[in-house]
Design an enzyme around this catalytic site. Structure first.
Site, PDB file in Angstrom:
ATOM      1  N   GLU A  52      10.417 -56.797  45.916  1.00 28.69           N
ATOM      2  CA  GLU A  52      11.812 -56.796  46.341  1.00 28.69           C
ATOM      3  C   GLU A  52      11.793 -56.994  47.849  1.00 28.69           C
ATOM      4  O   GLU A  52      11.446 -56.089  48.600  1.00 28.69           O
ATOM      5  CB  GLU A  52      12.505 -55.486  45.977  1.00 28.69           C
ATOM      6  CG  GLU A  52      12.825 -55.347  44.512  1.00 28.69           C
ATOM      7  CD  GLU A  52      13.764 -54.195  44.216  1.00 28.69           C
ATOM      8  OE1 GLU A  52      13.961 -53.329  45.108  1.00 28.69           O
ATOM      9  OE2 GLU A  52      14.314 -54.139  43.110  1.00 28.69           O
ATOM     10  N   ASP A  63      19.860 -45.894  52.410  1.00 31.72           N
ATOM     11  CA  ASP A  63      18.446 -45.848  52.762  1.00 31.72           C
ATOM     12  C   ASP A  63      18.131 -44.647  53.637  1.00 31.72           C
ATOM     13  O   ASP A  63      18.922 -44.258  54.506  1.00 31.72           O
ATOM     14  CB  ASP A  63      18.029 -47.128  53.496  1.00 31.72           C
ATOM     15  CG  ASP A  63      17.919 -48.313  52.566  1.00 31.72           C
ATOM     16  OD1 ASP A  63      17.560 -48.096  51.391  1.00 31.72           O
ATOM     17  OD2 ASP A  63      18.203 -49.439  52.993  1.00 31.72           O
TER      18      ASP A  63
END
Length: 276
Positions: A52, A63
């Protein structure tokens, strides 16, 4: 015009009852692209199923600090969508096993481009799949239509706690794979009950898709990967732990590719894994 050939399926080598596939997340540009090229070729040699590869973008609310720092390093190196597409076009013909799923943030990388044209460019570069982060719901159908027209499989996402109709829609629209986020929170944190406890959710999603199901968030060790496999999912996605391995190697001035090879071997399932 010659139609775009369909990319090989993700996690195609996974056998029922066998070890799960493995996907690793990295920000393009961290490490720098010339180093990343060697690293990606190494992932192919080691039998990793999927990379990815994110076009870096700042201040992602989903994140944790490790991936945010990585994105900032990549952005400080000037890495943008065009650089990443050129990188994929260069490295993709040399890969025998590894598939590349491009992750692009809508606001940072795609908002100011024509979506259909950008999707064609991503497909032409050789990406095997596309995940658009934070895509406005009003553009979902346009995104799916553009990807289908370009012959580019899409990655869709849902949470374990998403409403049933949301899970069903994400599963039905996945043509590359469905990314099942193990729990709400930031990347790098694990579900309290462990990944094997996701079996019921995975089984429910199977009713709505024939595409692979990959589980991410909180996966950092071989034991975590195997627990994901025990849930019935097709693959495990490692993000923060992979990015942290790159960060440690760079801070130590070590050979990033060599250090990352050691990380990969520490997390790959113990059973024999195909390399071609």
């Amino acid at each position: 015009m010659t139609p775009t050939p369909a990319p090989a399926p993700f996690f195609a080598h996974r056998t029922p009852g066998g070890p799960p596939g493995l996907a690793l997340f990295l920000n393009a540009g961290d490490p720098p692209l010339p180093v990343l090229r060697d690293l990606v070729l190494m992932l192919d040699e080691e039998g990793v199923d999927c990379l990815e590869l994110a076009v870096p973008f700042p201040d992602s609310v989903t994140d944790g600090p490790v991936i945010r720092r990585s994105a900032r390093r990549a952005l400080d190196r000037g890495t943008g969508l065009d650089d990443v597409l050129a990188f994929i076009a260069d490295v993709r013909p040399h890969l025998a096993h590894l598939r590349i799923a491009l992750l692009a943030d809508w606001s940072h990388s795609l908002k100011h481009r024509d979506l259909a044209s950008a999707t064609r460019e991503i497909a032409a570069a050789g990406a095997d799949g596309l995940l658009v982060h934070a895509l406005p719901p009003r553009l979902r159908e346009t995104h799916l239509e553009s990807a289908a027209a370009a012959g580019l499989p899409v990655v869709t996402t849902c949470y374990t706690k998403s409403p049933p109709e949301t899970q069903a829609q994400a599963a039905a629209q996945a043509s590359a794979y469905l990314y099942l986020v193990a729990h709400y929170g930031r990347s790098g944190t694990a579900p309290a009950a462990g990944h094997a406890a996701l079996a019921q959710t995975v089984a429910g999603l199977r009713a709505h898709t024939t595409s692979p199901i990959a589980v991410g968030f909180g996966v950092s060790t071989r034991q975590d990967v195997e627990a994901v496999g025990a849930s019935g999912a097709d693959a495990a996605i490692i993000g923060s732990a992979a990015v942290a391995a790159v960060e440690r190697a760079q801070e130590a001035g070590a050979d990033v590719t060599g250090a990352f090879r050691g990380f990969v071997r520490s997390v790959l399932p113990a059973a024999p894994h195909p390399t071609a």
